[in-house]
Design a protein around this motif. Structure first.
Motif, short mmCIF file in Angstrom:
data_model
loop_
_atom_site.label_atom_id
_atom_site.label_comp_id
_atom_site.label_asym_id
_atom_site.label_seq_id
_atom_site.Cartn_x
_atom_site.Cartn_y
_atom_site.Cartn_z
N MET A 151 -10.10 -2.15 56.00
CA MET A 151 -9.38 -1.99 54.74
C MET A 151 -10.01 -0.90 53.88
O MET A 151 -9.31 -0.08 53.28
CB MET A 151 -9.34 -3.31 53.98
N LYS A 152 -11.34 -0.87 53.84
CA LYS A 152 -12.03 0.15 53.05
C LYS A 152 -11.79 1.55 53.62
O LYS A 152 -11.63 2.53 52.87
CB LYS A 152 -13.52 -0.15 52.99
N GLU A 153 -11.73 1.65 54.94
CA GLU A 153 -11.46 2.94 55.57
C GLU A 153 -10.07 3.44 55.20
O GLU A 153 -9.89 4.63 54.87
CB GLU A 153 -11.59 2.82 57.09
N PHE A 154 -9.10 2.55 55.21
CA PHE A 154 -7.74 2.96 54.86
C PHE A 154 -7.58 3.18 53.36
O PHE A 154 -6.74 3.98 52.94
CB PHE A 154 -6.73 1.94 55.38
N GLU A 155 -8.39 2.53 52.56
CA GLU A 155 -8.38 2.80 51.12
C GLU A 155 -8.86 4.23 50.88
O GLU A 155 -8.30 4.95 50.04
CB GLU A 155 -9.27 1.80 50.39
N GLU A 156 -9.87 4.66 51.63
CA GLU A 156 -10.36 6.04 51.51
C GLU A 156 -9.30 7.02 52.00
O GLU A 156 -9.11 8.09 51.39
CB GLU A 156 -11.66 6.20 52.31
N VAL A 157 -8.59 6.68 53.08
CA VAL A 157 -7.50 7.53 53.55
C VAL A 157 -6.45 7.69 52.45
O VAL A 157 -5.91 8.78 52.24
CB VAL A 157 -6.86 6.93 54.83
N ARG A 158 -6.18 6.60 51.75
CA ARG A 158 -5.20 6.65 50.65
C ARG A 158 -5.64 7.60 49.55
O ARG A 158 -4.83 8.36 49.02
CB ARG A 158 -5.01 5.24 50.09
N PHE A 159 -6.93 7.59 49.21
CA PHE A 159 -7.44 8.52 48.21
C PHE A 159 -7.25 9.97 48.68
O PHE A 159 -6.84 10.85 47.91
CB PHE A 159 -8.93 8.26 47.94
#
Length: 246
Positions: A151-159
């Motif tokens: 989830m944190k990895e995809f949150e960074e992708v979102r940024f």
């Protein structure tokens, strides 16, 4: 309309196959000149019939745009980290729309099911497509150990995706919701048309979705290992991710 590629920026496990095919159909039904190939991930040499050995992604997309006028295709955030590609797209000025799956927990579950949890999947099935549509995948429950990390990895992708959107598309300030598109939200599809610079006819949208019934989203308790649920929810709460639990 002039030759102008239509690029939908969407990532894995974000219902991109449905969204791109539906958006393509709707643009076509509005009478606009639009084309696509069998595959939409045309940045991938294995999926692009115009690839010639030695081509980089800019060469490949330039050849594709030249060969297929007004092509509708997908790009992922991962490939859009390439500065040369960003410069090329600024020059080409395609119609671009950025789509994002809002629920990070859903993305994590899908990713873990497809690539982490069942390492035997590629051995058990002739190809990845069969695994994606198999009963075995549907019944797979994921453990909680990698969920937060994913989830944190995809949150960074979102940024990163938000920064890229700001750089490449002045017409869009907020992501299009993949969930709303998959629930046949005509107003969200109208937003897609507005962002891409097309006029929308609501009667066409309403007729297209008439009689369609969206599936109820699954419950997370049904896809997470039962023994992990309590601890996972506590960890989600600690990291402000509990809002994604359904």
């Amino acid at each position: 309309m002039k030759n102008c590629p239509i690029i939908l920026v969407n990532d894995g496990c974000s219902m991109s196959s449905f969204t791109i095919s539906t958006i393509y159909d709707l643009i076509k039904k509005h009478g606009y000149d639009i084309n696509k190939l069998d595959k939409t991930e045309l940045y991938n040499p294995d999926k692009n019939p115009y690839y010639v050995n030695g081509m980089n992604i800019v060469d490949l997309l330039k050849k594709t745009f030249d060969e297929v006028p007004n092509i509708c295709m997908k790009l992922s955030t991962k490939v859009l980290r390439d500065e040369k590609l960003i410069s090329f797209l600024k020059q080409e000025n395609p119609r671009m729309c950025f789509i994002d799956r809002e629920n990070l927990l859903d993305i994590a579950v899908c990713t873990l099911k497809d690539f982490i949890t069942p390492p035997q999947s590629k051995k058990s099935f002739d190809n990845f497509g069969k695994w994606r549509n198999s009963a075995k995948r549907l019944k797979t429950r994921v453990g909680s150990s990698l969920i937060l990390k994913t989830m944190k990895e995809f949150e960074e992708v979102r940024f990163q995706k938000r920064r890229i959107m700001k750089c490449l598309n002045d017409n869009q300030k907020k992501f299009i919701s993949a969930e709303k598109l998959c629930s046949f939200d005509v107003n969200e599809f109208a937003r897609v048309f507005e962002i891409l610079g097309f006029r929308v006819d609501y009667s066409i949208l309403n007729e297209y979705f008439s009689g369609m019934e969206a599936h109820e989203p699954y419950k997370h308790k049904d896809v997470i290992r039962k023994e992990d649920i309590g601890e996972l929810k506590e960890n989600l709460k600690k990291h402000n991710f509990l809002k994604y639990w359904r």
